[in-house]
Design a protein around this motif. Structure first.
Motif, mmCIF file in Angstrom:
data_model
loop_
_atom_site.group_PDB
_atom_site.id
_atom_site.type_symbol
_atom_site.label_atom_id
_atom_site.label_comp_id
_atom_site.label_asym_id
_atom_site.label_seq_id
_atom_site.Cartn_x
_atom_site.Cartn_y
_atom_site.Cartn_z
ATOM 1 N N TYR A 1 -4.298 14.008 -1.438
ATOM 2 C CA TYR A 1 -3.591 13.024 -1.184
ATOM 3 C C TYR A 1 -4.247 11.334 -1.665
ATOM 4 O O TYR A 1 -5.386 11.435 -1.164
ATOM 5 N N TYR A 2 -3.675 10.554 -2.135
ATOM 6 C CA TYR A 2 -4.282 9.403 -2.535
ATOM 7 C C TYR A 2 -3.667 8.275 -2.108
ATOM 8 O O TYR A 2 -2.318 7.996 -1.707
ATOM 9 N N CYS A 3 -4.672 7.340 -1.617
ATOM 10 C CA CYS A 3 -4.203 5.938 -1.323
ATOM 11 C C CYS A 3 -4.027 4.930 -2.578
ATOM 12 O O CYS A 3 -4.851 4.976 -3.410
ATOM 13 N N ALA A 4 -3.213 3.980 -2.663
ATOM 14 C CA ALA A 4 -2.825 3.282 -3.708
ATOM 15 C C ALA A 4 -2.541 1.941 -3.347
ATOM 16 O O ALA A 4 -1.893 1.753 -2.278
ATOM 17 N N ALA A 5 -2.940 0.950 -4.009
ATOM 18 C CA ALA A 5 -2.405 -0.483 -4.051
ATOM 19 C C ALA A 5 -1.818 -1.029 -5.075
ATOM 20 O O ALA A 5 -2.004 -0.891 -6.221
ATOM 21 N N ASP A 6 -0.715 -1.832 -4.719
ATOM 22 C CA ASP A 6 0.247 -2.416 -5.879
ATOM 23 C C ASP A 6 -0.012 -3.988 -5.474
ATOM 24 O O ASP A 6 0.223 -4.401 -4.297
ATOM 25 N N MET B 1 0.899 -1.080 0.117
ATOM 26 C CA MET B 1 -0.108 0.098 -0.045
ATOM 27 C C MET B 1 0.906 1.018 -0.084
ATOM 28 O O MET B 1 2.098 1.265 0.579
ATOM 29 N N GLY B 2 0.465 2.233 -0.536
ATOM 30 C CA GLY B 2 1.131 3.463 -0.742
ATOM 31 C C GLY B 2 0.459 4.763 -0.751
ATOM 32 O O GLY B 2 -0.982 4.623 -0.813
ATOM 33 N N ALA C 1 3.431 2.088 -11.072
ATOM 34 C CA ALA C 1 3.547 0.816 -10.289
ATOM 35 C C ALA C 1 2.300 0.281 -9.411
ATOM 36 O O ALA C 1 2.396 -0.948 -9.085
ATOM 37 N N PHE C 2 1.531 1.170 -9.019
ATOM 38 C CA PHE C 2 0.213 0.975 -8.295
ATOM 39 C C PHE C 2 -0.910 0.885 -9.210
ATOM 40 O O PHE C 2 -1.229 1.223 -10.151
ATOM 41 N N ASP C 3 -1.596 -0.328 -8.712
ATOM 42 C CA ASP C 3 -2.861 -0.601 -9.631
ATOM 43 C C ASP C 3 -4.132 -0.093 -9.334
ATOM 44 O O ASP C 3 -4.906 -0.094 -10.338
ATOM 45 N N TYR C 4 -4.553 0.054 -8.237
ATOM 46 C CA TYR C 4 -5.649 0.718 -7.631
ATOM 47 C C TYR C 4 -5.506 1.987 -7.118
ATOM 48 O O TYR C 4 -4.617 1.987 -6.300
#
Length: 125
Positions: free
Chosen positions: A94-99, A34-35, A111-114
């Motif tokens: 600010y955005y949360c992202a999932a790899d 998570m990023g 690199a992050f998908d969602y």
């Protein structure tokens, strides 16, 4: 598929603190790195922090190192970003992202998908 919803943004004075949270849907949250990214007006989206699937490994942008802390709770499908000693230059969406990789790889948007929809953080001087 993973759906991400951020919360916790707002307006703060310089030196203050905010805690952002991101809740993920789905039963596979614990498999994802998570990023957090941010984007200020007129600027490109930039990496802020990441945490691997286990929560044991983290990474930070130099600009936030020592001030921000990323954490996750796999039992609650959440990832948090504790932001201390806020500066006006932290102002951004600010955005949360999932790899889908379980380890921290490239610290780039591609690199992050969602992605979540974002939450605004504004820091006044």
């Amino acid at each position: 598929q993973v759906q991400l919803v951020e919360s916790g943004g707002g307006l703060k004075q310089a030196g203050g603190s905010l805690r952002l949270s991101c809740v993920a849907s789905g039963r596979t949250f614990s498999r994802y790195t998570m990023g957090w990214f941010r984007q200020a007006p007129g600027k490109e989206r930039e990496f802020v922090a990441a945490i691997d699937s286990s929560g044991r490994s983290t990474a930070y942008a130099d600009s936030v190192k020592g001030r921000f802390t990323i954490s996750r709770d796999n039992g609650k499908n959440t990832v948090n970003l504790q932001m201390n000693s806020l500066k006006p230059e932290d102002t951004a969406a600010y955005y949360c992202a999932a790899d889908s990789l379980p380890f921290i790889g490239a610290r780039t948007s591609s690199a992050f998908d969602y992605w979540g929809q974002g939450t605004q953080v504004t820091v006044s001087s």
